[in-house]
Design an enzyme around this catalytic site. Structure first.
Site, short mmCIF file in Angstrom:
data_model
loop_
_atom_site.label_atom_id
_atom_site.label_comp_id
_atom_site.label_asym_id
_atom_site.label_seq_id
_atom_site.Cartn_x
_atom_site.Cartn_y
_atom_site.Cartn_z
CE LYS A 117 -12.87 -3.08 14.11
NZ LYS A 117 -12.63 -1.64 14.30
CE LYS A 199 -21.76 -1.26 7.04
NZ LYS A 199 -21.94 -0.75 8.38
CE LYS A 202 -14.92 4.03 7.68
NZ LYS A 202 -14.96 3.00 8.69
#
Ligand code: TRP
Length: 337
Positions: A117, A199, A202
């Protein structure tokens, strides 16, 4: 004895930082909903975690309420599960601070999610992003759960939580119950439709990779028709995750929504090829999501009901959380209020 009859406690949270996907449903929420008799369950919207990355305030608020409506529409009965919004239960922030003081800089530096991140948000590498696992440990430990169902990407955080338990209990005695990560026996790991190596997420920037729970049927069908299958020349529906990851992913999805085994699916599409298979998966997903979308929309329209659910959830959660927090405050030497 009361303890012997105590149900095992299960807890998990999802950040309202993007719209829930088919992956969130098949990989997590569907399984949660099937366990509400067996376990005492706590599920929350991790809004405090979401602000470690800059959010649009109105969108965060909207997604938090949508996520709650979608939990319920996916079958999480608020009478049988404690559903709440993290920021409504102040004990999370309070225990989070204490646990920050029992989490080592070195441990936090090793977290792969922090590294990922901070690489993605290099203009905003804030303290919250770094200490996020201490807050997550607080989320977990306040409820003394036996199991924490999480995806692969969160296992490292649960491991860190276990280290904190060991450290804290080592100093103060048995304060926290040691939680176990819970990897469900069933439950599909759903990959991106445009990149079957990643994966379904969202927060994916490519909207064609993910199917959202609230998405319109025609958009769902279009995305499945375009889904990446494999560049092999075989054009045959066969389960081979190594050589045919795109087809394997579609088979996983089709199996999860229809209950059919891989063998049955191979037979169903024998000699038919991807041109027949991809739209069939799309149709099956549309039919699975239709009642969820309709119910979530209905619930979102009923503001009074939604409010009553999150208020009752926060009250219940807070009652349990406060017991743990008091014990911790006493142990570390704070004067009783
Ligand atoms: N960190 C989790 C995620 O990003 C969300 C989360 C926050 C969580 N607190 C938790 C999950 C506690 C399980 C338990 O997906």
């Amino acid at each position: 004895m009361e303890n012997a009859a105590r149900k095992k406690v299960m807890l998990s949270g999802i950040q309202p930082s993007g719209d829930l996907t088919l992956g969130s449903y098949l990989g997590a929420i569907k399984n949660w909903a099937e366990r509400d008799e067996e376990f005492d369950n706590y599920y929350f919207m991790a809004d405090m975690h979401s602000i470690t990355v800059r959010q649009d305030p109105a969108a965060l608020r909207r997604r938090t309420l949508e996520q709650l409506a979608q939990y319920i529409a996916c079958g999480l009965d608020p009478e049988k599960n404690t559903l709440f919004i993290q920021s409504h239960v102040p004990q999370h922030a309070e225990l989070g601070w204490v646990l920050n003081c029992y989490t080592m800089f070195g441990e936090l530096s090793r977290m792969t999610q922090f590294k990922d991140k901070s690489a993605k948000n290099s203009e905003n590498i804030n303290g919250g992003l770094f200490t996020y696992p201490a807050l997550m440990a607080a989320d977990i430990l306040l409820y003394q759960p036996d199991y924490v169902p999480v995806g692969e990407d969160q296992k490292q955080h649960v491991e860190l939580c276990r280290n904190i338990v060991q450290r804290f209990n080592g100093i103060y005695g048995d304060v926290f119950k040691m939680p176990e990560p819970y990897i469900p026996k069933v439950g599909a790991r759903v990959m991106s439709l445009s990149d079957p190596g990643a994966k379904m997420s969202k927060s994916d920037k490519d909207p064609n990779g993910s199917i959202y729970l609230m998405e319109k049927p025609e958009d769902i069908l279009r995305k499945f028709k375009r889904a990446v299958t494999d560049s092999d020349t075989e054009n045959c529906v066969r389960y081979d995750p190594t050589n045919k990851p795109g087809v394997a992913n579609l088979m996983t999805i089709y199996s999860a929504v229809t209950g059919k085994s891989f063998d049955e699916i191979e037979q169903e599409f024998a000699g038919k090829g991807y041109g027949a298979f991809k739209p069939a998966v799309g149709e099956a997903v549309v039919e699975t999501l239709r009642p969820i979308r309709e119910e979530a929309t209905r619930i979102l329209g009923d503001k009074a009901y939604l409010e009553s659910v999150y208020r009752a959830g926060a009250q219940k959660a807070s009652y349990v959380a406060e017991k743990t927090l008091r014990k911790v405050y006493k142990k570390v030497g704070f004067v009783a209020r």
